[in-house]
Design an enzyme around this catalytic site. Structure first.
Site, PDB file in Angstrom:
ATOM      1  N   HIS A  51       0.823  -1.211   0.000  1.00 31.67           N
ATOM      2  CA  HIS A  51       0.000   0.000   0.000  1.00 31.67           C
ATOM      3  C   HIS A  51       0.860   1.265   0.000  1.00 31.67           C
ATOM      4  CE1 HIS A  51      -3.471  -2.555   1.038  1.00 31.67           C
ATOM      5  NE2 HIS A  51      -2.648  -3.148   1.882  1.00 31.67           N
ATOM      6  N   GLU A  76       9.828   6.579 -17.544  1.00 35.19           N
ATOM      7  CA  GLU A  76       8.488   7.124 -17.767  1.00 35.19           C
ATOM      8  C   GLU A  76       7.930   6.657 -19.117  1.00 35.19           C
ATOM      9  OE1 GLU A  76       9.056  11.293 -17.315  1.00 35.19           O
ATOM     10  OE2 GLU A  76       9.308  11.178 -15.143  1.00 35.19           O
ATOM     11  N   SER A  85      15.931  19.320 -18.132  1.00 35.34           N
ATOM     12  CA  SER A  85      14.834  20.264 -18.335  1.00 35.34           C
ATOM     13  C   SER A  85      15.305  21.411 -19.206  1.00 35.34           C
ATOM     14  CB  SER A  85      14.350  20.796 -16.977  1.00 35.34           C
ATOM     15  OG  SER A  85      13.560  21.953 -17.143  1.00 35.34           O
ATOM     16  N   LYS A 132      17.536  19.659 -13.025  1.00 32.92           N
ATOM     17  CA  LYS A 132      16.683  18.492 -13.237  1.00 32.92           C
ATOM     18  C   LYS A 132      17.420  17.338 -13.926  1.00 32.92           C
ATOM     19  CE  LYS A 132      13.008  17.932 -12.445  1.00 32.92           C
ATOM     20  NZ  LYS A 132      11.824  18.229 -13.270  1.00 32.92           N
TER      21      LYS A 132
END
Length: 462
Positions: free
Chosen positions: A162, A294, A281, A287
């Site tokens: 969870h 992804e 980025s 970044k």
């Protein structure tokens, strides 16, 4: 307006008018099914031999056709094959070029054969080739995962349910938990190949072959495992395409789950992702985005869409062949490409990622040993349902006191239950906790090493 028709349906035959240019573009499939050029030629070579075997053409004509098809194959292989107007699909393109090379005998090759059984044959051959190739990629991925797991066998980390801290586990156990479903995926893919590897050639348009070609001979020539059992079904069966699409959706779902786990652990600084699989980025200099992961996660959703879309295309089709079936190629080809790309990226991520021991250990908390505390009393003969309640009371006391559960004194513990003794302090050892989980599949060191060995042994069978 209408244009000229291709070579198959020229003027003087069934049609008297030309084809609307928009229809020609709408109807053609060569732009994508040319990927099957090798399989199409292989099927034609076998079919030339088969019709020669039953006396439809002479052995001299068989030789002419086979030699001509070899020249066509060489043109495709070296990139000199010239596509011309009227080449509607890979079958007509190859036949047109063959006839240019060998003359009128080229027109005999299609005797008793339909593009219906021809395309079914090509697609099965191509799919089986792709599936076998993918199994090799999966073997590489599984061996990579097992190797990395073995290298870091002693690193511990937090296990979650969870998304809440649950129990301590080994980093290698976590990595093997992602290799296990991929091993099942490889098993499923192996099981799919014999069903796909059945020969439909010799089924004709739908009713069978009128010249008695030996279908078992064709199957042997093309290295199929057998022949399809019903000619009507043979030309419209795309179960093997749907099976692959469903398979790739599930396999990419498993890769997506791995990607999500790595993204979370990277956020917590527990896993370092190599720069080779990250981007920056356009605005924020600091970044480092896990774009490879992804994209792995995102492609799983598209995969499911392909599987559902193709199944929906099939569900309303009458027997036998319908042009709707042409729509199987693009999702099939895209799926194979996506699978191979994702397996390569996933392998690269695994080989280059680094577990950060100090951060993984930092995520461990004494509360994760609450079950071990309950097990401590179980070993003293207290029923687990009772010890679960007692351990929960200890957790609550630690929360109320705003201290770690491992800092509760023996006196505090004995106020909750008098059966706690001085050796309770041995519970607060993550390594001991992990090593107690020594059953098959557990997170104990010997168990994980066995899982690693099993994965490596399985990968060598692919």
């Amino acid at each position: 307006m209408s244009g000229a028709r291709g070579g198959l349906f020229g003027a003087g035959g069934r049609f008297k008018g030309g084809t609307d240019p928009i229809m020609e573009k709408f109807n053609e499939s060569l732009s994508f099914d040319k990927r099957m050029w090798a399989q199409d030629i292989k099927g034609s070579v076998a079919y030339a031999k088969a019709i020669g075997k039953v006396g439809i053409i002479t052995q001299e004509e068989v030789t002419q056709l086979v030699d001509g098809l070899e020249k066509v194959r060489q043109e495709w292989a070296n990139g000199t094959f010239e596509i011309k107007a009227g080449d509607e699909d890979i079958h007509t393109a190859n036949e047109r070029r063959l006839t240019e090379l060998v003359g009128a005998v080229g027109g005999k090759l299609h005797t008793g054969r339909s593009r219906n059984d021809q395309v079914a044959t090509d697609t099965r051959l191509w799919t089986v080739d792709a599936e076998r190739d993918i199994l090799k990629d999966m073997a590489t991925l599984l061996e990579a995962g097992a190797t990395v797991a073995k290298e870091h066998i002693d690193i511990l980390m937090a296990g979650y349910t969870h998304l809440q801290p649950a129990q301590p586990i080994r980093f290698s156990h976590w990595l093997m938990s992602h290799m296990a479903p991929l091993m099942r995926d490889a098993q499923r893919l192996k099981e799919m190949i014999p069903r796909a590897n059945q020969c439909p050639l010799g089924s004709g348009a739908l009713a069978g072959n009128a010249f008695g070609v030996d279908r078992e001979f064709l199957a042997n020539e093309l290295e199929f495992d057998g022949v399809t059992s019903n000619s009507l079904d043979s030309v419209c069966d795309r179960d093997f395409v749907v099976e692959f699409l469903m398979w790739h959706a599930l396999m990419l779902t498993h890769i997506s789950q791995f990607a999500e786990d790595v993204i979370i652990n990277n956020l917590l600084k527990g896993i370092y992702i190599d720069d080779a699989y990250a981007t920056g980025s356009s605005l924020m200099p600091q970044k480092k985005n896990p774009d490879a992961l992804e994209l792995l996660r995102g492609k799983a959703g598209i995969a499911l869409g392909r599987a559902v879309g193709m199944t929906a295309t099939l569900k309303g089709l009458p027997r036998a062949y319908n042009k709707d079936l042409q729509e199987d190629k693009v999702p099939l080809f895209h799926s194979v490409d996506t699978v191979k790309d994702c397996l390569a990226i996933c392998t690269g991520v695994i080989c280059t990622m680094k577990p950060k021991k100090e951060y993984l250990m930092k995520a461990l908390s004494p509360e994760m040993l609450a079950t071990d505390l309950a097990d401590y009393l179980v070993r003293k003969g207290v029923p687990f349902r009772e010890t679960h309640h007692i351990s929960g009371a200890c957790v609550r006391l630690a929360e109320d006191e705003e201290v770690g559960i491992d800092t509760l004194t023996l006196e505090q513990l004995q106020k909750i239950d008098s059966r706690f003794e001085a050796d309770v302090k041995d519970v607060w050892d993550y390594e001991v906790s992990v090593e107690r989980k020594c059953s098959i599949g557990g997170t104990g060191k010997a168990s994980v090493l066995k899982q690693i060995d099993d994965i490596i042994a399985f990968a060598k069978t692919l």
